[in-house]
Design a protein around this motif. Sequence first.
Motif, PDB file in Angstrom:
ATOM      1  N   ALA A  16       0.833  -1.211   0.000  1.00 38.97           N
ATOM      2  CA  ALA A  16       0.000   0.000   0.000  1.00 38.97           C
ATOM      3  C   ALA A  16       0.867   1.260   0.000  1.00 38.97           C
ATOM      4  O   ALA A  16       0.558   2.242  -0.685  1.00 38.97           O
ATOM      5  CB  ALA A  16      -0.916  -0.022   1.221  1.00 38.97           C
ATOM      6  N   PHE A  17       1.948   1.228   0.754  1.00 40.72           N
ATOM      7  CA  PHE A  17       2.876   2.361   0.827  1.00 40.72           C
ATOM      8  C   PHE A  17       3.494   2.638  -0.543  1.00 40.72           C
ATOM      9  O   PHE A  17       3.539   3.793  -1.003  1.00 40.72           O
ATOM     10  CB  PHE A  17       3.949   2.018   1.859  1.00 40.72           C
ATOM     11  N   ALA A  18       3.963   1.579  -1.217  1.00 44.36           N
ATOM     12  CA  ALA A  18       4.568   1.756  -2.539  1.00 44.36           C
ATOM     13  C   ALA A  18       3.535   2.250  -3.547  1.00 44.36           C
ATOM     14  O   ALA A  18       3.843   3.087  -4.406  1.00 44.36           O
ATOM     15  CB  ALA A  18       5.191   0.441  -3.001  1.00 44.36           C
ATOM     16  N   GLY A  19       2.320   1.749  -3.441  1.00 46.16           N
ATOM     17  CA  GLY A  19       1.278   2.225  -4.352  1.00 46.16           C
ATOM     18  C   GLY A  19       0.938   3.683  -4.124  1.00 46.16           C
ATOM     19  O   GLY A  19       0.731   4.445  -5.085  1.00 46.16           O
ATOM     20  N   GLN A  20       0.917   4.097  -2.874  1.00 45.63           N
ATOM     21  CA  GLN A  20       0.599   5.488  -2.545  1.00 45.63           C
ATOM     22  C   GLN A  20       1.674   6.449  -3.038  1.00 45.63           C
ATOM     23  O   GLN A  20       1.375   7.559  -3.501  1.00 45.63           O
ATOM     24  CB  GLN A  20       0.439   5.622  -1.031  1.00 45.63           C
ATOM     25  N   TRP A  31       9.019   9.195  -2.263  1.00 45.86           N
ATOM     26  CA  TRP A  31       9.025   9.307  -0.803  1.00 45.86           C
ATOM     27  C   TRP A  31      10.461   9.352  -0.321  1.00 45.86           C
ATOM     28  O   TRP A  31      11.344   8.676  -0.860  1.00 45.86           O
ATOM     29  CB  TRP A  31       8.332   8.100  -0.166  1.00 45.86           C
ATOM     30  N   SER A  32      10.712  10.161   0.691  1.00 44.13           N
ATOM     31  CA  SER A  32      11.989  10.133   1.403  1.00 44.13           C
ATOM     32  C   SER A  32      11.689  10.416   2.869  1.00 44.13           C
ATOM     33  O   SER A  32      10.675  11.051   3.188  1.00 44.13           O
ATOM     34  CB  SER A  32      12.972  11.165   0.840  1.00 44.13           C
ATOM     35  N   PRO A  33      12.539   9.933   3.780  1.00 50.24           N
ATOM     36  CA  PRO A  33      12.242  10.070   5.204  1.00 50.24           C
ATOM     37  C   PRO A  33      12.230  11.511   5.682  1.00 50.24           C
ATOM     38  O   PRO A  33      11.651  11.826   6.719  1.00 50.24           O
ATOM     39  CB  PRO A  33      13.371   9.278   5.881  1.00 50.24           C
ATOM     40  N   ARG A  34      12.871  12.385   4.933  1.00 50.00           N
ATOM     41  CA  ARG A  34      12.829  13.822   5.207  1.00 50.00           C
ATOM     42  C   ARG A  34      13.007  14.545   3.879  1.00 50.00           C
ATOM     43  O   ARG A  34      13.361  13.947   2.867  1.00 50.00           O
ATOM     44  CB  ARG A  34      13.944  14.219   6.190  1.00 50.00           C
ATOM     45  N   GLU A  35      12.760  15.821   3.888  1.00 46.31           N
ATOM     46  CA  GLU A  35      12.900  16.588   2.653  1.00 46.31           C
ATOM     47  C   GLU A  35      14.358  16.615   2.208  1.00 46.31           C
ATOM     48  O   GLU A  35      15.271  16.777   3.017  1.00 46.31           O
ATOM     49  CB  GLU A  35      12.398  18.020   2.851  1.00 46.31           C
ATOM     50  N   ILE A  36      14.566  16.437   0.925  1.00 44.49           N
ATOM     51  CA  ILE A  36      15.911  16.501   0.356  1.00 44.49           C
ATOM     52  C   ILE A  36      16.277  17.965   0.131  1.00 44.49           C
ATOM     53  O   ILE A  36      15.530  18.706  -0.507  1.00 44.49           O
ATOM     54  CB  ILE A  36      15.973  15.724  -0.970  1.00 44.49           C
ATOM     55  N   PHE A  44      23.160  11.612  -2.825  1.00 45.48           N
ATOM     56  CA  PHE A  44      23.027  10.308  -2.182  1.00 45.48           C
ATOM     57  C   PHE A  44      21.599   9.973  -1.748  1.00 45.48           C
ATOM     58  O   PHE A  44      21.297   8.806  -1.514  1.00 45.48           O
ATOM     59  CB  PHE A  44      23.981  10.201  -0.982  1.00 45.48           C
ATOM     60  N   MET A  45      20.731  10.966  -1.615  1.00 46.05           N
ATOM     61  CA  MET A  45      19.347  10.653  -1.269  1.00 46.05           C
ATOM     62  C   MET A  45      18.519  10.520  -2.545  1.00 46.05           C
ATOM     63  O   MET A  45      18.846  11.110  -3.577  1.00 46.05           O
ATOM     64  CB  MET A  45      18.761  11.735  -0.363  1.00 46.05           C
ATOM     65  N   ASP A  46      17.480   9.726  -2.481  1.00 41.80           N
ATOM     66  CA  ASP A  46      16.553   9.595  -3.599  1.00 41.80           C
ATOM     67  C   ASP A  46      15.145   9.490  -3.038  1.00 41.80           C
ATOM     68  O   ASP A  46      14.946   9.483  -1.826  1.00 41.80           O
ATOM     69  CB  ASP A  46      16.906   8.378  -4.462  1.00 41.80           C
ATOM     70  N   ARG A  47      14.181   9.389  -3.923  1.00 47.05           N
ATOM     71  CA  ARG A  47      12.783   9.328  -3.481  1.00 47.05           C
ATOM     72  C   ARG A  47      12.143   7.967  -3.775  1.00 47.05           C
ATOM     73  O   ARG A  47      10.936   7.836  -3.839  1.00 47.05           O
ATOM     74  CB  ARG A  47      11.984  10.476  -4.093  1.00 47.05           C
ATOM     75  N   SER A  48      13.003   6.969  -3.977  1.00 46.37           N
ATOM     76  CA  SER A  48      12.555   5.568  -4.124  1.00 46.37           C
ATOM     77  C   SER A  48      11.653   5.339  -5.326  1.00 46.37           C
ATOM     78  O   SER A  48      10.960   4.315  -5.395  1.00 46.37           O
ATOM     79  CB  SER A  48      11.842   5.080  -2.841  1.00 46.37           C
ATOM     80  N   ARG A  49      11.673   6.255  -6.280  1.00 48.37           N
ATOM     81  CA  ARG A  49      10.807   6.085  -7.455  1.00 48.37           C
ATOM     82  C   ARG A  49      11.211   4.852  -8.273  1.00 48.37           C
ATOM     83  O   ARG A  49      10.336   4.124  -8.772  1.00 48.37           O
ATOM     84  CB  ARG A  49      10.864   7.335  -8.325  1.00 48.37           C
ATOM     85  N   PHE A  91      16.352  10.934  -8.830  1.00 43.31           N
ATOM     86  CA  PHE A  91      17.646  10.626  -8.245  1.00 43.31           C
ATOM     87  C   PHE A  91      18.705  11.295  -9.107  1.00 43.31           C
ATOM     88  O   PHE A  91      18.434  11.734 -10.226  1.00 43.31           O
ATOM     89  CB  PHE A  91      17.888   9.111  -8.127  1.00 43.31           C
ATOM     90  N   THR A  92      19.910  11.404  -8.558  1.00 50.84           N
ATOM     91  CA  THR A  92      20.962  12.177  -9.203  1.00 50.84           C
ATOM     92  C   THR A  92      22.202  11.319  -9.411  1.00 50.84           C
ATOM     93  O   THR A  92      22.542  10.498  -8.558  1.00 50.84           O
ATOM     94  CB  THR A  92      21.333  13.403  -8.333  1.00 50.84           C
TER      95      THR A  92
END
Length: 461
Positions: free
Chosen positions: A230-234, A240-245, A255-260, A298-299
């Motif tokens: 459900a989380f991945a679908g949402q 999503w990232s645990p905090r704002e990049i 090094f951070m991404d949004r798991s897309r 991601f970069t």
Amino acid sequence: MSATPVTIAYIGGGSLNWATKLMADLAHDTTLAAQVRLYDIDHAAAQRNAKIGMRFADVSKGTPARYAAVPSMQEALSGADVVVVSILPGAFDDMACDVDIPARYGIKQAVGDTVGPGGFVRALRAIPMMISIAEAIRANAPRAWVCNLTNPMSVLTGAMYQAFPAIRLWGECHEVTKLRHQVAWIANQEAGAARYSHRDVEVNVLGINHFTFVDAIGLEGRDMLPAYRAFAGQHGNSGWSPREIDPTDEHDLYFMDRSRVKFDLYRRFGIPAAAGDRHLAEFMPQGEYLDVAADWEFTLTPVSYRIRDRAEKQARADALAAGQGVPYADRSDEALVDQIKGLLGLGQFVSNVNLPNRGQMDGLPLGTIVETNALFSSLGVTPLVAGRMPDALLAITADHAARQSALLQAVADGRWDDLFDLFRTDPLVVPLPAETARQMFDEMVQATAHHLPRDLLKEAS
């Protein structure tokens, strides 16, 4: 209860990253009495780290670890219970060539240390280094437990087994931790409090290093796969990232991404991806993620940033060694100390590691280096049965695994004329015309020539 003694040989002991994480973890631990011998070809860096280690010893919660910089690998290894191998194969200038030369040919790489043209050439210069380390372990510490932290993980772990088949070695990677952090975050959101950490999350891991997936997720007896689905679908489209990049912070940016990518691979193959987006993307054809990295949020990490970051880390390390700043006995996310404790009989511990396939992963040949869970106990490192990936995903994984195994065997046998044909089969290289791919390969080989056997240079000329 007295602390359990353990002698650790750290090969690459001048490390600016992994060595200090180990120091902090040892300072946090209350059950071990560690003697750590730091060996590095840059002896001054090992001496600096020995001074830093003694500062961590001063803030230890248990028996302080003792640190010494030693001038030879033999001295580091003699009588060691545990060996940690954490080296940089070459220099950042070499890594820059691994990334920048393919970029001129239209091949983008997010990291360039595992697969793709960068991972391939990095392996060429690293395999002989790791073989020599394995031979030194065989001569000086044949019964030691050995942890490899060096990339390309699959090839180099295989190289050490090739050189010393009886080596008691596992390859250690923290990428799966990223998914476990996500699951803990989901559970904490549901609980309305920070009740869980990634250490509470259990996963069944399948894959090869940096291309890892999980088909079961548990937390306190609860099946978390429906919640993760459900989380991945949402967040699949929004990320999503645990905090704002922070786009002005280079570490965040690179090094951070949004798991897309992670979420998209889950959608495509029906099994959650565990590694970070930058690594996962490099296993797929160029046009799927790497060419449009910004669209997938991601970069690509430039080596110029790594060089600047290393200079900053070195300045901080020099200051810490000189008595400035404050070391903290904070536990890192790394599993190494828990793994060591398991091997010493101080409780059992399960984590994902890289080992030769002994049947733990169905669908890949025996002997292939695979990443699955293993049990660390006084009986050793015991791989746990992981099962089988979905067929479409297994085909991609098997292709990369076969190329990694063939690359290692070709270098070990000195069959240099086979290397270009293997290089051409990587999904990132396949679109190039044969003549263009050959030109790129030759240019990359020549750029790292000072690390390579003369026979290979003859083949590439």
